[in-house]
Design a protein around this motif. Sequence first.
Motif, PDB file in Angstrom:
ATOM      1  N   ARG A 272       0.798  -1.131  -0.049  1.00  0.00           N
ATOM      2  CA  ARG A 272      -0.162  -0.066   0.155  1.00  0.00           C
ATOM      3  C   ARG A 272       1.029   1.340  -0.050  1.00  0.00           C
ATOM      4  NH1 ARG A 272      -3.856  -2.708   4.721  1.00  0.00           N
ATOM      5  NH2 ARG A 272      -5.401  -3.399   3.271  1.00  0.00           N
ATOM      6  N   HIS A 273       1.988   1.250   0.716  1.00  0.00           N
ATOM      7  CA  HIS A 273       2.941   2.516   0.965  1.00  0.00           C
ATOM      8  C   HIS A 273       3.380   2.435  -0.481  1.00  0.00           C
ATOM      9  CE1 HIS A 273       5.602   5.101   3.026  1.00  0.00           C
ATOM     10  NE2 HIS A 273       6.451   4.645   1.919  1.00  0.00           N
ATOM     11  N   MET A 274       3.931   1.607  -1.307  1.00  0.00           N
ATOM     12  CA  MET A 274       4.491   1.594  -2.691  1.00  0.00           C
ATOM     13  C   MET A 274       3.661   2.312  -3.457  1.00  0.00           C
ATOM     14  SD  MET A 274       5.783  -1.420  -4.898  1.00  0.00           S
ATOM     15  CE  MET A 274       3.998  -1.955  -5.273  1.00  0.00           C
ATOM     16  N   ILE A 275       2.281   2.011  -3.714  1.00  0.00           N
ATOM     17  CA  ILE A 275       1.304   2.326  -4.574  1.00  0.00           C
ATOM     18  C   ILE A 275       0.951   3.788  -4.040  1.00  0.00           C
ATOM     19  CG2 ILE A 275      -1.282   2.172  -5.220  1.00  0.00           C
ATOM     20  CD1 ILE A 275      -0.762  -0.870  -4.539  1.00  0.00           C
ATOM     21  N   ARG A 276       0.818   4.323  -2.889  1.00  0.00           N
ATOM     22  CA  ARG A 276       0.507   5.584  -2.554  1.00  0.00           C
ATOM     23  C   ARG A 276       1.581   6.516  -2.953  1.00  0.00           C
ATOM     24  NH1 ARG A 276       0.578   5.031   2.695  1.00  0.00           N
ATOM     25  NH2 ARG A 276      -1.314   3.723   2.675  1.00  0.00           N
ATOM     26  N   ALA A 277       2.807   5.942  -2.826  1.00  0.00           N
ATOM     27  CA  ALA A 277       4.211   6.830  -3.078  1.00  0.00           C
ATOM     28  C   ALA A 277       4.118   7.239  -4.636  1.00  0.00           C
ATOM     29  CB  ALA A 277       5.187   6.167  -2.576  1.00  0.00           C
ATOM     30  N   ALA A 278       3.782   5.748  -5.562  1.00  0.00           N
ATOM     31  CA  ALA A 278       4.105   5.984  -6.823  1.00  0.00           C
ATOM     32  C   ALA A 278       2.774   6.964  -7.424  1.00  0.00           C
ATOM     33  CB  ALA A 278       4.015   4.482  -7.605  1.00  0.00           C
ATOM     34  N   VAL A 279       1.739   6.540  -6.859  1.00  0.00           N
ATOM     35  CA  VAL A 279       0.782   7.500  -7.622  1.00  0.00           C
ATOM     36  C   VAL A 279       1.154   9.091  -7.212  1.00  0.00           C
ATOM     37  CG1 VAL A 279      -1.824   8.106  -7.340  1.00  0.00           C
ATOM     38  CG2 VAL A 279      -1.299   5.819  -7.138  1.00  0.00           C
ATOM     39  N   ARG A 280       1.591   9.231  -5.946  1.00  0.00           N
ATOM     40  CA  ARG A 280       1.806  10.810  -5.794  1.00  0.00           C
ATOM     41  C   ARG A 280       3.004  11.315  -6.613  1.00  0.00           C
ATOM     42  NH1 ARG A 280       2.386  10.045  -0.777  1.00  0.00           N
ATOM     43  NH2 ARG A 280       4.573  10.037  -0.807  1.00  0.00           N
ATOM     44  N   ALA A 281       4.033  10.389  -6.805  1.00  0.00           N
ATOM     45  CA  ALA A 281       5.051  10.718  -7.757  1.00  0.00           C
ATOM     46  C   ALA A 281       4.813  10.917  -9.168  1.00  0.00           C
ATOM     47  CB  ALA A 281       6.322   9.942  -7.294  1.00  0.00           C
ATOM     48  N   TRP A 282       4.008   9.927  -9.755  1.00  0.00           N
ATOM     49  CA  TRP A 282       3.629   9.989 -11.145  1.00  0.00           C
ATOM     50  C   TRP A 282       2.647  10.855 -11.526  1.00  0.00           C
ATOM     51  CZ3 TRP A 282       3.762   3.854 -11.022  1.00  0.00           C
ATOM     52  CH2 TRP A 282       5.320   3.508 -10.968  1.00  0.00           C
ATOM     53  N   GLY A 283       2.147  11.880 -10.694  1.00  0.00           N
ATOM     54  CA  GLY A 283       1.178  12.827 -11.151  1.00  0.00           C
ATOM     55  C   GLY A 283      -0.188  12.291 -11.373  1.00  0.00           C
ATOM     56  N   ALA A 284      -0.647  11.349 -10.328  1.00  0.00           N
ATOM     57  CA  ALA A 284      -2.087  10.936 -10.288  1.00  0.00           C
ATOM     58  C   ALA A 284      -2.783  11.371  -9.420  1.00  0.00           C
ATOM     59  CB  ALA A 284      -1.918   9.432 -10.700  1.00  0.00           C
ATOM     60  N   ARG A 285      -2.421  12.455  -8.315  1.00  0.00           N
ATOM     61  CA  ARG A 285      -3.054  12.853  -7.190  1.00  0.00           C
ATOM     62  C   ARG A 285      -4.365  12.813  -7.240  1.00  0.00           C
ATOM     63  NH1 ARG A 285       0.779  14.755  -3.164  1.00  0.00           N
ATOM     64  NH2 ARG A 285       2.887  15.111  -4.028  1.00  0.00           N
ATOM     65  N   GLU A 286      -5.194  13.367  -8.297  1.00  0.00           N
ATOM     66  CA  GLU A 286      -6.462  13.586  -8.439  1.00  0.00           C
ATOM     67  C   GLU A 286      -7.231  12.033  -8.346  1.00  0.00           C
ATOM     68  OE1 GLU A 286      -5.066  13.226 -12.282  1.00  0.00           O
ATOM     69  OE2 GLU A 286      -4.304  14.200 -10.619  1.00  0.00           O
ATOM     70  N   ARG A 287      -6.501  10.838  -8.607  1.00  0.00           N
ATOM     71  CA  ARG A 287      -7.120   9.486  -8.781  1.00  0.00           C
ATOM     72  C   ARG A 287      -6.410   8.743  -7.632  1.00  0.00           C
ATOM     73  NH1 ARG A 287      -9.152   7.281 -14.447  1.00  0.00           N
ATOM     74  NH2 ARG A 287     -10.390   6.578 -13.042  1.00  0.00           N
ATOM     75  N   ALA A 288      -5.911   9.347  -6.641  1.00  0.00           N
ATOM     76  CA  ALA A 288      -5.060   8.562  -5.647  1.00  0.00           C
ATOM     77  C   ALA A 288      -6.213   7.797  -5.151  1.00  0.00           C
ATOM     78  CB  ALA A 288      -4.245   9.539  -4.786  1.00  0.00           C
ATOM     79  N   ASP A 289      -7.103   8.096  -4.495  1.00  0.00           N
ATOM     80  CA  ASP A 289      -8.088   7.239  -3.616  1.00  0.00           C
ATOM     81  C   ASP A 289      -8.715   6.171  -4.400  1.00  0.00           C
ATOM     82  OD1 ASP A 289      -7.411   8.940  -1.371  1.00  0.00           O
ATOM     83  OD2 ASP A 289      -9.436  10.339  -1.569  1.00  0.00           O
ATOM     84  N   GLU A 290      -8.909   6.401  -5.768  1.00  0.00           N
ATOM     85  CA  GLU A 290      -9.510   5.385  -6.625  1.00  0.00           C
ATOM     86  C   GLU A 290      -8.544   4.160  -6.502  1.00  0.00           C
ATOM     87  OE1 GLU A 290     -10.800   7.085 -10.255  1.00  0.00           O
ATOM     88  OE2 GLU A 290     -12.022   8.681  -9.055  1.00  0.00           O
ATOM     89  N   ILE A 291      -7.191   4.734  -6.947  1.00  0.00           N
ATOM     90  CA  ILE A 291      -6.338   3.579  -7.533  1.00  0.00           C
ATOM     91  C   ILE A 291      -5.874   2.842  -6.166  1.00  0.00           C
ATOM     92  CG2 ILE A 291      -3.877   3.330  -8.352  1.00  0.00           C
ATOM     93  CD1 ILE A 291      -4.365   6.083  -9.712  1.00  0.00           C
ATOM     94  N   GLU A 292      -5.848   3.677  -5.111  1.00  0.00           N
ATOM     95  CA  GLU A 292      -5.268   2.544  -4.037  1.00  0.00           C
ATOM     96  C   GLU A 292      -6.326   1.813  -3.390  1.00  0.00           C
ATOM     97  OE1 GLU A 292      -3.761   5.021  -0.663  1.00  0.00           O
ATOM     98  OE2 GLU A 292      -3.111   6.627  -2.202  1.00  0.00           O
ATOM     99  N   LEU A 293      -7.850   2.369  -3.526  1.00  0.00           N
ATOM    100  CA  LEU A 293      -8.752   1.636  -3.067  1.00  0.00           C
ATOM    101  C   LEU A 293      -9.009  -0.013  -4.191  1.00  0.00           C
ATOM    102  CD1 LEU A 293     -11.159   0.880  -1.247  1.00  0.00           C
ATOM    103  CD2 LEU A 293     -12.801   2.402  -2.890  1.00  0.00           C
ATOM    104  N   VAL A 294      -8.850   0.327  -5.392  1.00  0.00           N
ATOM    105  CA  VAL A 294      -8.851  -0.841  -6.221  1.00  0.00           C
ATOM    106  C   VAL A 294      -7.819  -1.659  -6.014  1.00  0.00           C
ATOM    107  CG1 VAL A 294      -8.791  -1.232  -8.635  1.00  0.00           C
ATOM    108  CG2 VAL A 294     -10.278   0.617  -7.894  1.00  0.00           C
TER     109      VAL A 294
END
Length: 681
Positions: A574-596
């Motif tokens: 989960r930590h890896m996914i959260r960091a990747a989403v934030r770093a790769w410019g997908a913050r607006e969809r972060a909650d969706e990606i982490e949940l899925v």
Amino acid sequence: MSTALSLPDDWPAHPDRSLALNRMGSFDWDLVTGLLHMDPPALDVFDLSPEEFDNRPESLTLRVPPAEAVRLDGLVSGALKSATDRYGAYFRIRCRDGQPRWTHTQGRVLRDSEGRPYRIIGIVRDATEELSHSAERLGLEEERRRQTTVVEGTTAALAHARTVRDVIDALSDDQGLERLGSMGMVMGLVEAGRIHLVAEGPEGSFVPGTRYTRINEQYPMSEVVRSLQPRFIDSAKEFAEGYPGLWSKISYMKVSAAAYLPLIAQARPIGAIGLLYRDKDGFTQDERNLLVALGSSIAQSLQRAMLLEQEHDLAEGLQQAMLPRRIPAVPGAQVAVRYRSARMGRDIGGDWYDVVPLPGGRVGAVIGDVQGHDTHAAAVMGQLRIVLRAYAAEGHSPATVMARASVFLHELDTDRFATCTYAEIDLSTGVLQLVRAGHIDPLVRSRSGDCQRIPVEGGMPLGLSAEFGTLAYPVTTVELDPGETLLLCTDGLVEQPGADLDDGIQLLTSLVRSGPFDLQSLADQLCEIVDDRGGDDDMALLLLRRRIGDAPRSGGRLQQHVAQSDPEALSHARHMIRAAVRAWGARERADEIELVADELITNALMHTDGPAIVTIRVLTDSERRLRVDVEDGSSALPRRREAGEQGVSGRGLLLVDRLADLWGVESRGSGKCVWCEFIVD
């Protein structure tokens, strides 16, 4: 009728005559006035005329050497201060002709009614004849003891010499020269028909032009190497006549004698040593025998040191050939590496480091240590470094890289194992995945200079995990922020004799915390500390700093192995996914990606008996998409079911379908991969 006895007219003899005939005199010392009366026989014992003695004790210094005077003064003072009424001592005087004379004195201290000493009455006598035989025996025994001390002391000092420099230092330091009774030592080694001067003698005494000399030149060291015989020079005159060229350059040193000895090992000369003396008149036969014996001991130590140096150079050359010749430039990171071999001989080990550039702005960092300190360890290290690099470059996850390397080492024709840490860093996100195989934990230094040990759950050392069938290596995921530095090292950097390993790591942590910010300077400082401390283990060090502001914008790919009943691994994923989403410019969809992603991972763990492998990456073709893959070992495909009003299951794939832009299932061998994609700007 009784017979009258015929006796000498002066019988019995007067005490004065009895004393004089036995070379014995008396003295009377008045302590109040300080006056000392000595009768003629007493003056005769001291070889003093009445004119030379003025009834003062100081007059005796004409014959009593200073050292003996101090000893006698201490003896008398001790008797006066104590309750002792008598004292006696043997001492030496120097006669008018310069010859020594053994003398004995005995005194009786007189005290007043209050115990204060006021007078000493005693005798002095010539004890030369009495002690001549004892002195001779004592002298021989003392000389034997001195020679034994010289041999034992020099041998003990040389026993720890592992380099030619060690041998020179043991002989030429203050203690070494004192043992040999010499003012200075020179030493030369035979190299390709020449003599290489490796010890120059007293400081500032180097003679220009003598660093390298031919064996056929007129120098004492050359002579003893040619003849294989020692050369004893008993006087300055002999030195000047035998070697006028050299003497003209060293005469200012006031050398009065010298001994040059060939250093012979296995019947061939390996060098020569010269001992220089001041205020010495030649050499006795015992001294010559002693120096020849010492020359043999020095030659053996020197040969051993030379062989150790040759072995060390060979082994270190092999080790250096196995290490990377250069570290590649890594966009988004600064790297510093160092290696220090063990101090001497074959005591090099299998320590290594490596940096592996990977696709998508990632980089792999490896530190490891093959068991043992010999050339075999270095050879195994070279092979292991190559396969680790190959497995990482093939794109395997960190856990798989370590597991395959363990299998390789187990199948290799060796009984060695290896400890290792493999770190894979995505420099665009800062996600740092760590796998540890019996190795020490890494450290991370922050931008502010603080330094912390990173606890990494580890597996068994490489080779052993394959042997015992425990190839699962847990992955620890943390974030390396811009400006932070990862430190990987082998135990040679932290181990200290008699100290606990944890204490060594704490000391290293404090050293890194207080060290310079510049990465190369920090690496140099840590190595200097190891050099100063010494030690018999080699050391490898790798520092990697994530640069501030210039990390590459990557397509990105991260992977995490999540085992059954391993909540820590799930948290890392989960930590890896959260960091990747934030770093790769997908913050607006972060909650969706982490949940899925969390839903897919949970399904894989709940509905299969094995682990799940989570991969997150960025796809860039017609549009930029972020994709999450969750692989498991079950071939059963998931089914989307409608959950009832009270249902607690059946909602997973419905949730995936509602939130992901695309999703699907792919069969992969005996297992499958459930994937989903999200369109990101």
